[in-house]
Structures are given as C-alpha cells and as structure tokens.
Enzyme design. Structure first.
Site: not given
Ligand code: NAD
Length: 293
Positions: A95, A170, A245
């Site tokens: 990701t 995502k 993150k």
C-alpha cells in the site's frame, strides 16, 4: 507453473508467497530480514541472495512497507527494473502513495515491462487463507496476465482502472477502516461505562445497523471474535503505524484532489497520537486502549 520472485516476506508477504508455492509455482523470495526467507525455504520455496536475484523471474511480486521501499527496490541503478528481463510482469501489492505507484508503473512501461499496482485488503488472515481482495490498477494486458496468479492468493480480484487506481481504491477503503475501528472502539468503551456486557453489545451490533468488518471480523475487545488480535494482547496483524501511514496517504490524496474528509482527518490525528505514544508496533485495533485512556 511460473517462476515467481517475491520481495518482502513480512506479515503479509510470507503467507502470500506460501500460497503460490502451494499452488505449484517456483517461488524465490527476498527480504532484508532472514526470518521470512528461512520460512519460505522450509516450505518448498527458495531464498534468493538479493532482490536482483529474486527479480530474475517471469513474474515478480513485491509486498513492502511503503512508497520509499518500493522506490528503492524498483528504481535507480541498482533497482530491479534496471536488471530484470524485458517482458517481466511486476505486481506491487504494497500500500503506497499514488505518485510512487504511477512513477514505478510508467518506468516499467518505458522499459518494456508490464506492471500493476495490486494492493490488498483482508489482513494476515486473508493472506494465510488465500482470500484477499486485490484492487488492481494498470493496463488490461498486465491485469489479464496477473489474474491467475492473484487468484492463488485472493478471492476477489477487481480491475479498478489504469496505473494507480488500485492504490486509490485501497486508501479509500482503509480510510473507512480507520474510522470504523475508532467508532467500534468508542462504542465498546461507552458500553463498559454504561455497564453493558461486551458480548451482548457484539451479539446485537453484529446483527444490527452497527455491523461492519471492525466489529464482526476484527473486534477490538477480547472474546467475541476469537481470531481477532484483541485476544493476544493486540499483537499485529496490521500495525497502528501502517494504519497511520494509510490514513496519511488518504489525507494527502484528499488534499491534492480537493475532497472534504473531516472524519478521515480526525482518524489520522487519533492514530498519530496513538503511534506517538509508542504503540506503532501494536495492532491497529489496540486503539481501543488509547480511547479508554
Ligand atoms: P511487514 O513490515 O511485516 O513486511 C514488510 C517486509 O518488507 C519486511 O519483512 C521487511 O524486512 C521487508 N523489506 C523492507 N524493505 C525491504 C527492501 N528494501 N528489500 C527487501 N525487503 C524489504 O509489513 P506487512 O504487514 O507485511 O505489510 C506490507 C504491505 O502490505 C504494507 O504496504 C501494508 O500497508 C500492506 N498491508 C498490510 C496488511 C496487514 O494486515 N498487515 C493488510 C493489507 C495491506
């Protein structure tokens, strides 16, 4: 049977690579730490001496922490794009930020290689069970070639669009997850204060309008969902640092696209404080302890 290189054998990468071995593929793995490579070699795969050796394959999968590592591994003089043979198919399941995904995809194309960004949802359980959801960005030809490989690691494979579309999907998904984990945690903390039994709240909410993945599959209190990290002192799983993150990636993207995401911003702030309190290595569902105070 395909020759597959697998770079990044951590919490997610190792079980994904093992599913490719189980499906009969020849898998050579590489990681900075020996643990994942030893586990792969003990289960029928091979430990590669370097990322470059792992990339001497027909298909290369990467499962790295963040954009910085993806840039390091793919780009630059010592990167795998400069060393791999023409026609190699690259699948990046990390990701990462859209800019890096698009930059790496463009460089692969420039060198006559195929590349998709294919981040996943489903956690370590999904990686182990081969039931991940893959969200794919990239050209049709690369998607079609990657699909049979992705099907050995996942159950739902969606071609979301061109390069970077998988990462866009995502970060939107994980913004929902970060917000929903905080919401479910707040509800359990409130229930505790109100003297409501946690199992009773679970029995009701998991079948009512409060139902969501954070409640039914990854419940942040021990007991109702035996497989959830809450039952093993919030050992990750998916670390709070990784969630932070992703929430930051969502905020960066929202800012550059001009999207209004107030709860996403709040969730990023809450995880930032949790990670700042030294809990970044803990599972992200441990946020309930922070909320409890
Ligand atoms: P991890 O930290 O467990 O694994 C990453 C691995 O990459 C580590 O073993 C590390 O040693 C290795 N690595 C780092 N830099 C390297 C380099 N330059 N060369 C070779 N190896 C290198 O992380 P993870 O939990 O497996 O997550 C990987 C990616 O998947 C992340 O982008 C994360 O956001 C995403 N993700 C994780 C989950 C989850 O539940 N853990 C779920 C969905 C998506």
């Amino acid at each position: 049977m395909a020759n597959i290189g697998f770079i990044g054998l951590g919490n997610m990468g190792l079980p994904m690579a093992l599913n490719l071995v189980k499906a009969g593929h020849a898998v050579a793995g590489s990681d900075m730490m020996p643990k994942g490579m030893e586990a792969l070699a003990a289960s029928g795969g091979k430990a590669a001496k370097s990322v470059i050796e792992a990339a001497e394959a027909d298909i290369v999968v990467t499962m790295l922490p963040a954009g910085q590592q993806v840039r390091e591994v793919y780009l630059g003089a010592g990167g795998i794009l400069a060393k791999a043979k023409k026609g190699t198919l690259f699948i990046d399941s990390s990701t990462i930020d859209l800019a890096t995904a698009r930059a790496v995809g463009a460089e692969a194309e420039r060198r006559g290689m195929l590349m998709i960004d294919a981040p996943v949802s489903g956690g370590v359980g999904g990686a182990q069970g081969g039931t991940l959801t893959f969200m794919v960005g990239g050209p049709d030809a690369a998607f079609e070639q990657a699909k049979p490989i992705l099907e050995k690691m996942g159950k739902t494979i969606v071609h979301a669009g061109g390069a970077g579309a998988g990462q866009a999907a995502k970060i939107c998904n994980n913004m929902i997850l970060g917000i929903s984990m905080i919401a479910v945690s707040e509800a359990f903390v409130l229930a505790e204060k109100l003297g409501l039994d946690k199992q009773k709240l679970f029995d009701i909410s998991s079948k009512s309008s409060g139902q969501c993945w954070s409640m039914t599959s990854y419940c942040p209190v021990p007991g109702p969902v035996p497989a959830s990290p809450a039952n093993r002192d919030y050992q990750a799983g998916f670390t709070a640092a990784m969630m932070l993150k992703d929430l930051k990636l969502a905020q960066e993207a929202a800012k550059s696209a001009g999207a209004n995401t107030p709860l996403g911003a709040e969730a990023a702030g809450i995880y930032d404080r949790y990670v700042g309190a030294g809990e970044g290595g803990r599972d992200f569902s441990g946020i309930i302890r922070f909320i409890r105070g």
